[in-house]
Design an enzyme around this catalytic site. Structure first.
Site, mmCIF file in Angstrom:
data_model
loop_
_atom_site.group_PDB
_atom_site.id
_atom_site.type_symbol
_atom_site.label_atom_id
_atom_site.label_comp_id
_atom_site.label_asym_id
_atom_site.label_seq_id
_atom_site.Cartn_x
_atom_site.Cartn_y
_atom_site.Cartn_z
ATOM 1 N N ARG A 111 0.875 -1.185 0.000
ATOM 2 C CA ARG A 111 0.000 0.000 0.000
ATOM 3 C C ARG A 111 0.903 1.222 0.000
ATOM 4 O O ARG A 111 1.582 1.511 1.007
ATOM 5 C CB ARG A 111 -0.924 -0.016 1.208
ATOM 6 C CG ARG A 111 -1.616 1.310 1.435
ATOM 7 C CD ARG A 111 -2.782 1.219 2.382
ATOM 8 N NE ARG A 111 -3.899 0.543 1.756
ATOM 9 C CZ ARG A 111 -5.154 0.567 2.221
ATOM 10 N NH1 ARG A 111 -5.443 1.244 3.315
ATOM 11 N NH2 ARG A 111 -6.119 -0.063 1.591
ATOM 12 N N HIS A 138 -6.917 0.884 -6.763
ATOM 13 C CA HIS A 138 -7.204 0.008 -5.620
ATOM 14 C C HIS A 138 -7.883 -1.256 -6.167
ATOM 15 O O HIS A 138 -9.070 -1.499 -5.928
ATOM 16 C CB HIS A 138 -8.110 0.758 -4.647
ATOM 17 C CG HIS A 138 -8.162 0.174 -3.261
ATOM 18 N ND1 HIS A 138 -7.393 -0.898 -2.851
ATOM 19 C CD2 HIS A 138 -8.923 0.519 -2.176
ATOM 20 C CE1 HIS A 138 -7.657 -1.186 -1.586
ATOM 21 N NE2 HIS A 138 -8.583 -0.348 -1.154
ATOM 22 N N GLN A 141 -9.782 -4.008 -3.930
ATOM 23 C CA GLN A 141 -11.053 -3.503 -3.407
ATOM 24 C C GLN A 141 -12.173 -3.746 -4.414
ATOM 25 O O GLN A 141 -13.238 -4.280 -4.068
ATOM 26 C CB GLN A 141 -10.924 -2.000 -3.129
ATOM 27 C CG GLN A 141 -12.217 -1.330 -2.702
ATOM 28 C CD GLN A 141 -12.632 -1.758 -1.306
ATOM 29 O OE1 GLN A 141 -11.858 -1.668 -0.383
ATOM 30 N NE2 GLN A 141 -13.865 -2.241 -1.159
ATOM 31 N N ASP A 236 -17.076 6.938 -1.986
ATOM 32 C CA ASP A 236 -15.793 6.762 -1.296
ATOM 33 C C ASP A 236 -15.486 8.063 -0.563
ATOM 34 O O ASP A 236 -16.085 9.120 -0.829
ATOM 35 C CB ASP A 236 -14.707 6.417 -2.332
ATOM 36 C CG ASP A 236 -13.331 6.161 -1.710
ATOM 37 O OD1 ASP A 236 -13.241 5.914 -0.494
ATOM 38 O OD2 ASP A 236 -12.330 6.226 -2.461
ATOM 39 N N CYS A 277 -16.310 1.573 0.202
ATOM 40 C CA CYS A 277 -15.170 0.705 0.518
ATOM 41 C C CYS A 277 -14.735 0.850 1.973
ATOM 42 O O CYS A 277 -14.059 -0.027 2.494
ATOM 43 C CB CYS A 277 -14.018 1.022 -0.431
ATOM 44 S SG CYS A 277 -13.439 2.721 -0.325
ATOM 45 N N ARG A 305 -13.410 -8.614 1.290
ATOM 46 C CA ARG A 305 -11.982 -8.318 1.066
ATOM 47 C C ARG A 305 -11.140 -9.534 1.443
ATOM 48 O O ARG A 305 -10.168 -9.870 0.769
ATOM 49 C CB ARG A 305 -11.539 -7.114 1.910
ATOM 50 C CG ARG A 305 -12.257 -5.795 1.621
ATOM 51 C CD ARG A 305 -11.933 -5.249 0.258
ATOM 52 N NE ARG A 305 -10.506 -5.058 0.033
ATOM 53 C CZ ARG A 305 -9.735 -4.119 0.602
ATOM 54 N NH1 ARG A 305 -10.254 -3.252 1.441
ATOM 55 N NH2 ARG A 305 -8.453 -4.027 0.295
#
Ligand code: CP
Ligand code: NVA
Length: 325
Positions: A111, A138, A141, A236, A277, A305
């Site tokens: 990340r 991402h 996700q 988001d 998310c 996830r």
């Protein structure tokens, strides 16, 4: 900015969903659903395998779901915080860090801030690399999100997904790479301006995939128009991890017309589901009645996830020849 890794690499990674075919995305969703249905069947499949998890930014879901997932499959996960690393101290290059790491571990997830840095990692890695979020994308996700949508709606093709808010955004870009490719209609509603609209590369990919698959794709500044007849409503954070905190007030005012409210949800289909998310701020990108209401599936989304990360590790480790079957 270079957004794709050189194509001459033989190791398969997950860097963006632009790199993955429709069949590969469908395979990941099917694998995640199979693992979720019968986790015990995978209990020892990664015995003695090691995952290194490189973090430059905070995380709840990504860190815990990878770590728990690896544990559930009999492997081990190492949390590696770059703030305490030679890399973070500016004492070692990405290339040397990754070349060293690959002597110890079987798979890496990272990340990071800069997307170019994950490409650089993959360029030097002799094990699979999974993008666990960069400022640009991402992908893991959105794979879990597609799994969630398929579980709740029974299909992907032909559904309409409407996204609201910050759209120069990793989650939005990954939706653009994946939704039209998988046959979903996609509407994105955001303020005008290149700092808030999708990156041109992701826009072009979405437009090409939409044409190829006969689905609609639009970026609009009209939230109600985007929401109309949507099967999936998605938002988001307005303050992604990399956005400076002093922009909070200005962005709250700018994105306010794109807040997902009960009124906006009424423009969507009556059985529309709501996704975020996470992390979420009630009263910002959505109201509390939406995220805590009956149409919200955000915790199924968060759970998936883990199933998806397990599937991704299995698929990539099989392709790398690290495990058989
Ligand atoms: N959605 C997501 O990636 O959450 P975290 O930042 O908690 O990992
Ligand atoms: N766009 C958000 C996603 C968080 C999971 C961020 O980058 O912070």
């Amino acid at each position: 900015m270079r957004l794709l890794i050189d194509k001459d690499t033989t190791m398969r990674h997950l860097l963006t969903l632009e790199d993955w075919t429709k069949e590969q995305i469908a395979e990941a969703i099917a694998a995640a659903r199979a693992i979720k249905a019968d986790p015990g069947a995978y209990a020892d499949i990664l015995r003695r395998k090691t995952l290194c998890m490189i973090f430059e930014k905070p995380s709840l879901r990504t860190r815990l779901s990878f770590e728990a997932g690896m544990n559930q499959m009999g492997g081990h996960a190492i949390y590696y915080d770059t703030s305490t690393s030679p890399l973070g101290a500016g004492k070692e290059t990405i290339a040397d860090t990754v070349r060293t790491m690959c002597r110890y571990v079987d798979i890496i997830m990272a990340r990071l801030f800069k997307h170019e840095d994950i490409l650089e990692m993959a360029r030097h890695a002799t094990v699979p690399v999974i993008n666990a979020l960069t400022n640009f994308s991402h992908p893991g996700q959105i794979l879990a999100d597609l799994q969630t949508i398929e579980e709740h709606k029974g299909r992907l093709a032909g559904l309409k997904l409407a996204y609201f808010g910050d759209s120069f955004n990793n989650v939005t870009h990954s939706l653009l790479f994946a939704c039209p490719k998988m046959g979903l209609h996609l509407s994105v509603a955001c303020p005008p301006g290149e700092a808030y609209e999708p990156d041109p590369r992701a826009f072009a990919a979405a437009r090409a995939d939409a044409e190829r698959n006969g689905v609609t794709f639009q970026v609009t500044h009209d939230a109600a128009a985007a929401a109309r007849d949507a099967d999936v409503v998605y938002t988001d954070s307005w303050m992604s991890y990399h956005i400076p905190k002093d922009q909070a007030e200005e962005r709250a005012a700018l994105f306010a017309p794109y807040r997902v409210t009960a009124d906006l949800m009424r423009q969507a289909k009556p059985d529309a589901i709501f996704l975020n998310c996470l992390p979420a701020v009630r009263g910002m990108e959505q109201t509390a009645d939406v995220i805590d209401g009956p149409q919200s599936v955000v915790f199924d989304e968060a759970e998936n996830r883990m199933h998806m990360h397990k599937a991704l590790m299995l698929i990539l480790l099989r392709e790398a020849g690290t495990i058989s079957g």
